[in-house]
Design a protein around this motif. Structure first.
Motif, PDB file in Angstrom:
ATOM      1  N   LEU A  86      17.867  -4.537   5.873  1.00 37.44           N
ATOM      2  CA  LEU A  86      16.573  -4.653   6.546  1.00 37.44           C
ATOM      3  C   LEU A  86      16.465  -3.617   7.668  1.00 37.44           C
ATOM      4  N   LEU A  87      17.547  -3.437   8.411  1.00 39.90           N
ATOM      5  CA  LEU A  87      17.542  -2.450   9.486  1.00 39.90           C
ATOM      6  C   LEU A  87      17.469  -1.031   8.917  1.00 39.90           C
ATOM      7  N   ALA A  88      18.106  -0.826   7.774  1.00 39.64           N
ATOM      8  CA  ALA A  88      18.114   0.512   7.168  1.00 39.64           C
ATOM      9  C   ALA A  88      16.722   0.955   6.742  1.00 39.64           C
ATOM     10  N   GLU A  89      15.848  -0.002   6.427  1.00 40.17           N
ATOM     11  CA  GLU A  89      14.503   0.345   5.965  1.00 40.17           C
ATOM     12  C   GLU A  89      13.755   1.215   6.961  1.00 40.17           C
ATOM     13  N   THR A  90      13.985   0.975   8.255  1.00 37.13           N
ATOM     14  CA  THR A  90      13.279   1.745   9.283  1.00 37.13           C
ATOM     15  C   THR A  90      14.184   2.786   9.923  1.00 37.13           C
ATOM     16  N   ASN A  91      15.270   3.115   9.213  1.00 36.21           N
ATOM     17  CA  ASN A  91      16.210   4.098   9.740  1.00 36.21           C
ATOM     18  C   ASN A  91      16.535   5.143   8.673  1.00 36.21           C
ATOM     19  N   VAL A 245      12.395  -9.235  19.264  1.00 35.98           N
ATOM     20  CA  VAL A 245      13.324  -9.289  18.130  1.00 35.98           C
ATOM     21  C   VAL A 245      12.690  -8.556  16.954  1.00 35.98           C
ATOM     22  N   LEU A 246      13.459  -7.667  16.334  1.00 42.31           N
ATOM     23  CA  LEU A 246      12.938  -6.920  15.187  1.00 42.31           C
ATOM     24  C   LEU A 246      12.896  -7.799  13.940  1.00 42.31           C
ATOM     25  N   TRP A 247      14.038  -8.385  13.569  1.00 40.47           N
ATOM     26  CA  TRP A 247      14.129  -9.241  12.381  1.00 40.47           C
ATOM     27  C   TRP A 247      14.830 -10.552  12.732  1.00 40.47           C
ATOM     28  N   PHE A 248      14.191 -11.649  12.402  1.00 47.74           N
ATOM     29  CA  PHE A 248      14.830 -12.965  12.406  1.00 47.74           C
ATOM     30  C   PHE A 248      15.297 -13.242  10.977  1.00 47.74           C
ATOM     31  N   TRP A 290      12.149 -12.654   8.552  1.00 44.37           N
ATOM     32  CA  TRP A 290      10.758 -12.475   8.957  1.00 44.37           C
ATOM     33  C   TRP A 290      10.694 -11.639  10.231  1.00 44.37           C
ATOM     34  N   SER A 291       9.557 -10.965  10.369  1.00 43.77           N
ATOM     35  CA  SER A 291       9.315 -10.141  11.548  1.00 43.77           C
ATOM     36  C   SER A 291       7.862 -10.331  11.972  1.00 43.77           C
ATOM     37  N   PHE A 292       7.622 -10.228  13.252  1.00 50.36           N
ATOM     38  CA  PHE A 292       6.265 -10.310  13.788  1.00 50.36           C
ATOM     39  C   PHE A 292       5.721  -8.918  14.122  1.00 50.36           C
ATOM     40  N   GLN A 293       6.444  -7.893  13.677  1.00 47.04           N
ATOM     41  CA  GLN A 293       6.033  -6.527  13.957  1.00 47.04           C
ATOM     42  C   GLN A 293       5.545  -5.838  12.682  1.00 47.04           C
ATOM     43  N   THR A 294       4.565  -4.970  12.835  1.00 50.12           N
ATOM     44  CA  THR A 294       4.037  -4.201  11.708  1.00 50.12           C
ATOM     45  C   THR A 294       5.048  -3.117  11.312  1.00 50.12           C
ATOM     46  N   PRO A 295       4.894  -2.534  10.127  1.00 47.99           N
ATOM     47  CA  PRO A 295       5.796  -1.435   9.753  1.00 47.99           C
ATOM     48  C   PRO A 295       5.809  -0.303  10.773  1.00 47.99           C
ATOM     49  N   GLU A 296       4.652   0.013  11.349  1.00 49.23           N
ATOM     50  CA  GLU A 296       4.581   1.073  12.350  1.00 49.23           C
ATOM     51  C   GLU A 296       5.352   0.681  13.610  1.00 49.23           C
ATOM     52  N   GLN A 297       5.226  -0.554  14.021  1.00 51.17           N
ATOM     53  CA  GLN A 297       5.965  -1.025  15.194  1.00 51.17           C
ATOM     54  C   GLN A 297       7.466  -1.024  14.938  1.00 51.17           C
ATOM     55  N   GLN A 303      13.255   4.176  16.195  1.00 49.87           N
ATOM     56  CA  GLN A 303      13.373   5.497  16.834  1.00 49.87           C
ATOM     57  C   GLN A 303      13.752   5.349  18.308  1.00 49.87           C
ATOM     58  N   ARG A 304      13.198   4.347  18.948  1.00 54.43           N
ATOM     59  CA  ARG A 304      13.471   4.147  20.380  1.00 54.43           C
ATOM     60  C   ARG A 304      14.883   3.640  20.634  1.00 54.43           C
ATOM     61  N   ARG A 305      15.399   2.786  19.757  1.00 54.07           N
ATOM     62  CA  ARG A 305      16.669   2.116  20.045  1.00 54.07           C
ATOM     63  C   ARG A 305      17.880   2.744  19.366  1.00 54.07           C
ATOM     64  N   TRP A 306      17.710   3.338  18.187  1.00 57.68           N
ATOM     65  CA  TRP A 306      18.877   3.766  17.422  1.00 57.68           C
ATOM     66  C   TRP A 306      19.040   5.267  17.321  1.00 57.68           C
TER      67      TRP A 306
END
Length: 307
Positions: A86-91, A245-248, A290-297, A303-306
């Motif tokens: 899940l984390l890799a999807e945005t990395n 939280v990015l992903w619960f 689940w996540s409460f953030q959009t794909p853009e968020q 980008q900000r954290r990793w």
């Protein structure tokens, strides 16, 4: 199992014994003559876990108090590798490594298995929350005894049984991932029956006081409302933390719980939910995320954290 799971193959007992000679006392032949252990024996299961954690994760000193949950290592590793995807999807398709990744383990237990695997496999930094003070003390002691875990795992006591995150996640604190293995019984009697059923499946007769081969205290095995009740609280309490939280994620043991958590997530307004089926041998479990953030968020978060 997940392709990155190092426990995909059968247990290599010669290798395990080279790391933990004391396991030899519990190794027996199975009907085909291959080496195995008696999985109905809590001491054998504990010795196997200790050997696995030494061989694959470099943890030389691991122990739990008598009667506490001793989870199967391959299944716990599977959970973390699927969650890592899940984390890799945005990395850019790569799992982020290192202490920049901050993970909360809800109900870390005395065994501390999720933080051990995640910190050693990916270098992630963990916070483990726990309502049982004996379990928390045991986990702290174990981490302190292993220099390789130093600075990677912190612990926080949850003082209220109805709260999942309150008092644990601090204001403005961010977590990239939450993992959880919730209690799945609704009462002590149901937990005892579950143990009897497990023993019957292993070919052992019904006993008046069943021995829990994987252990487990009350707070580890059951809670008010069982798995469904716990997840209802977890989902509802996750919504206000959607930007921290990015992903619960959570493990679901009972397929009957799946429609309920989907309903809870809809009520909570989660725009992004995932259901991942995992299998370890004949055992099927589900990872719900689940996540409460959009794909853009989520992309901005990564980008900000990793990076």
């Amino acid at each position: 199992m997940h392709p990155r799971n190092p426990h995909n193959a059968r247990y290599d007992f010669p290798q395990l014994l080279s790391h933990s000679p004391e396991l030899a006392a519990f190794v027996v032949p199975n009907p085909t003559g291959d080496q195995t252990i008696d999985f109905a024996n809590p001491a054998a299961v504990k010795a196997l876990n200790r050997a696995l954690l030494r061989q694959f994760y470099g943890v030389q000193h691991w122990d739990i108090p008598a009667g506490y949950l001793c989870p199967p290592i391959p299944g716990r590793a599977d959970y973390l590798h699927y969650a890592a995807d899940l984390l890799a999807e945005t990395n850019g398709g790569e799992v982020p490594h290192g202490k920049a990744v901050h993970v909360l383990d809800v109900g870390v237990g005395a065994n501390c298995v999720y933080p051990i695997i995640g910190s050693q496999a990916y270098g992630w930094r963990f916070v483990g929350s726990e309502i049982d003070q004996v379990a928390l003390k045991a986990a702290r002691t174990m981490v302190a005894a292993n220099p390789g875990l130093a600075g990677r795992i912190d612990f926080r006591l949850q003082t209220h049984a109805d709260y999942v995150f309150e008092g644990i996640i601090k204001p403005r604190e961010e977590f990239d991932l939450v993992v959880c293995n919730p209690p799945f019984h609704a009462s002590a009697a149901a937990a005892a029956e579950g143990s009897q059923r497990k023993n019957r499946n292993l070919g052992y007769p019904k006993a008046a006081a069943p021995v829990l081969n994987f252990g487990g205290q009350n707070s580890e095995l059951w809670c008010e409302g069982g798995e469904e009740g716990f997840l209802k609280r977890m989902v509802a309490q996750s919504a206000p933390l959607g930007q921290q939280v990015l992903w619960f994620t959570t493990l679901i043991s009972k397929k009957e719980t799946l429609p309920s958590i989907q309903h809870f997530l809809k009520l909570a307004g989660s725009p992004e939910t995932r259901i991942l089926n995992m299998s370890q041998g004949q055992k099927i479990s589900r990872l719900v995320a689940w996540s409460f953030q959009t794909p853009e968020q989520r992309q901005t978060w990564a980008q900000r954290r990793w990076q």
